[in-house]
Write an enzyme that holds these catalytic residues in place. Structure first.
Site, PDB file in Angstrom:
ATOM      1  N   LYS A   1      -3.789   3.082  13.541  1.00  0.00           N
ATOM      2  CA  LYS A   1      -4.967   3.964  13.449  1.00  0.00           C
ATOM      3  C   LYS A   1      -6.154   3.198  12.850  1.00  0.00           C
ATOM      4  O   LYS A   1      -7.317   3.440  13.177  1.00  0.00           O
ATOM      5  CB  LYS A   1      -4.602   5.175  12.590  1.00  0.00           C
ATOM      6  CG  LYS A   1      -5.750   6.061  12.158  1.00  0.00           C
ATOM      7  CD  LYS A   1      -6.181   7.002  13.267  1.00  0.00           C
ATOM      8  CE  LYS A   1      -7.432   7.769  12.930  1.00  0.00           C
ATOM      9  NZ  LYS A   1      -7.284   9.119  12.535  1.00  0.00           N
TER      10      LYS A   1
ATOM     11  N   ILE B   1       0.889  -1.166   0.000  1.00  0.00           N
ATOM     12  CA  ILE B   1       0.000   0.000   0.000  1.00  0.00           C
ATOM     13  C   ILE B   1       0.924   1.213   0.000  1.00  0.00           C
ATOM     14  O   ILE B   1       1.692   1.417   0.945  1.00  0.00           O
ATOM     15  CB  ILE B   1      -1.011  -0.040   1.179  1.00  0.00           C
ATOM     16  CG1 ILE B   1      -1.972   1.137   1.150  1.00  0.00           C
ATOM     17  CG2 ILE B   1      -0.355  -0.193   2.524  1.00  0.00           C
ATOM     18  CD1 ILE B   1      -3.209   0.964   2.051  1.00  0.00           C
ATOM     19  N   TYR B   2       0.924   1.915  -1.089  1.00  0.00           N
ATOM     20  CA  TYR B   2       1.904   2.994  -1.292  1.00  0.00           C
ATOM     21  C   TYR B   2       1.254   4.224  -1.892  1.00  0.00           C
ATOM     22  O   TYR B   2       0.505   4.119  -2.869  1.00  0.00           O
ATOM     23  CB  TYR B   2       3.009   2.547  -2.273  1.00  0.00           C
ATOM     24  CG  TYR B   2       4.042   1.627  -1.675  1.00  0.00           C
ATOM     25  CD1 TYR B   2       5.244   2.140  -1.195  1.00  0.00           C
ATOM     26  CD2 TYR B   2       3.828   0.254  -1.589  1.00  0.00           C
ATOM     27  CE1 TYR B   2       6.212   1.303  -0.657  1.00  0.00           C
ATOM     28  CE2 TYR B   2       4.782  -0.592  -1.047  1.00  0.00           C
ATOM     29  CZ  TYR B   2       5.966  -0.063  -0.579  1.00  0.00           C
ATOM     30  OH  TYR B   2       6.919  -0.891  -0.031  1.00  0.00           O
TER      31      TYR B   2
ATOM     32  N   ASN C   1       9.566   1.224   9.973  1.00  0.00           N
ATOM     33  CA  ASN C   1       8.668   2.091   9.200  1.00  0.00           C
ATOM     34  C   ASN C   1       7.560   2.624  10.117  1.00  0.00           C
ATOM     35  O   ASN C   1       6.405   2.209  10.072  1.00  0.00           O
ATOM     36  CB  ASN C   1       8.088   1.302   8.026  1.00  0.00           C
ATOM     37  CG  ASN C   1       7.360   2.189   7.027  1.00  0.00           C
ATOM     38  OD1 ASN C   1       7.072   3.352   7.299  1.00  0.00           O
ATOM     39  ND2 ASN C   1       7.057   1.631   5.862  1.00  0.00           N
ATOM     40  N   GLU C   2       7.962   3.589  10.967  1.00  0.00           N
ATOM     41  CA  GLU C   2       7.042   4.066  12.012  1.00  0.00           C
ATOM     42  C   GLU C   2       5.777   4.714  11.456  1.00  0.00           C
ATOM     43  O   GLU C   2       4.693   4.569  12.012  1.00  0.00           O
ATOM     44  CB  GLU C   2       7.754   5.092  12.894  1.00  0.00           C
ATOM     45  CG  GLU C   2       8.709   4.430  13.854  1.00  0.00           C
ATOM     46  CD  GLU C   2       9.503   5.439  14.658  1.00  0.00           C
ATOM     47  OE1 GLU C   2       9.007   6.562  14.879  1.00  0.00           O
ATOM     48  OE2 GLU C   2      10.637   5.088  15.042  1.00  0.00           O
TER      49      GLU C   2
ATOM     50  N   TYR D   1      -1.352   1.869  10.304  1.00  0.00           N
ATOM     51  CA  TYR D   1      -2.060   0.596  10.514  1.00  0.00           C
ATOM     52  C   TYR D   1      -2.714   0.560  11.894  1.00  0.00           C
ATOM     53  O   TYR D   1      -3.847   0.076  12.034  1.00  0.00           O
ATOM     54  CB  TYR D   1      -1.098  -0.593  10.353  1.00  0.00           C
ATOM     55  CG  TYR D   1      -0.488  -0.697   8.967  1.00  0.00           C
ATOM     56  CD1 TYR D   1      -1.279  -0.550   7.832  1.00  0.00           C
ATOM     57  CD2 TYR D   1       0.863  -0.943   8.791  1.00  0.00           C
ATOM     58  CE1 TYR D   1      -0.732  -0.638   6.554  1.00  0.00           C
ATOM     59  CE2 TYR D   1       1.424  -1.040   7.515  1.00  0.00           C
ATOM     60  CZ  TYR D   1       0.619  -0.883   6.403  1.00  0.00           C
ATOM     61  OH  TYR D   1       1.157  -0.970   5.151  1.00  0.00           O
TER      62      TYR D   1
END
Ligand SMILES: CC(C)(COP(=O)(O)OP(=O)(O)OC[C@H]1O[C@@H](n2cnc3c(N)ncnc32)[C@H](O)[C@@H]1OP(=O)(O)O)[C@@H](O)C(=O)NCCC(=O)NCCS
Length: 175
Positions: A144, A96-97, A135-136, A142
């Site tokens: 959220k 998902i980008y 990848n904070e 996610y």
């Protein structure tokens, strides 16, 4: 902007190659060696590789678009296309980008809502994904959306062994 989320197919392959490579570079180039990035791009995001993923009946790709401009994309895996065996009741969000220029404009949210819509249509028990432990930004996104960590697996970027956290969102209340 009037953003739509559209399922794509083989004629979209050139655009998929472009956005896959651009978003991957924008997300990871700063924190990985040039050599590892090149190896990953040429092996995992090559034309042949992406074509075969698009042709796989157990995967689906979607673009988020604004008047034909592609802003982000989503890859879902079902059944055997999942990168790790989680059974037949699950759906994997493999990618998902969103393009850097359009981050934090709820485009990721639209793509996530599409994932939920598909998962409900397929009556899946849960959605899961792997995310690099460093990848904070993605982990916050996610969380959220209600995802919780349930494990870890190794991920090789070029020659670098990294750890991905596995996160899942249950879609049925009784599990
Ligand atoms: C993760 C990603 C898809 C989120 O998409 P996005 O369109 O930027 O995010 P949204 O605008 O939809 O954000 C939805 C919510 O997620 C959370 N969130 C998103 N970005 C965040 C950030 N940088 N910091 C903290 N929380 C964040 C917030 O709660 C946000 O809601 P809010 O803006 O009302 O506070 C996007 O950051 C991305 O493409 N990153 C690069 C690629 C990547 O790492 N993909 C995941 C690989 S596993």
């Amino acid at each position: 902007m009037k953003i739509i989320v559209r399922k794509i197919s083989i004629p979209d392959l050139p655009h998929l190659i472009k956005i896959s490579r651009q978003t991957f570079a924008e997300t990871f180039a700063e924190v990985n060696s040039e050599q590892d990035m090149q190896k990953y791009l040429s092996e995992n995001l090559s034309e042949n590789q992406l074509r075969s993923e698009l042709e796989n009946q157990d995967s689906e790709f979607y673009f988020a678009e604004n008047e034909n401009e592609i802003l982000g994309y989503l890859k879902l895996n079902f059944g055997k296309a999942q990168t790790e065996n989680q059974g037949n009741q699950s759906i994997e969000v493999e990618r998902i980008y969103v393009l850097k220029e359009f981050l934090r404009m709820k485009i990721g949210q639209l793509l996530m809502e599409k994932s939920l819509e598909i998962a409900k249509e397929k009556n899946a028990e849960f959605i899961w994904l792997g995310v690099w432990e460093e990848n904070e930004r993605a982990i916050k996104f996610y969380e959220k959306n209600g995802f919780e960590i349930f494990g870890k697996h190794d991920f090789i970027l070029g020659t670098d062994h990294q750890t991905d956290l596995l996160m899942k969102l249950n879609l049925r209340n009784n599990i």
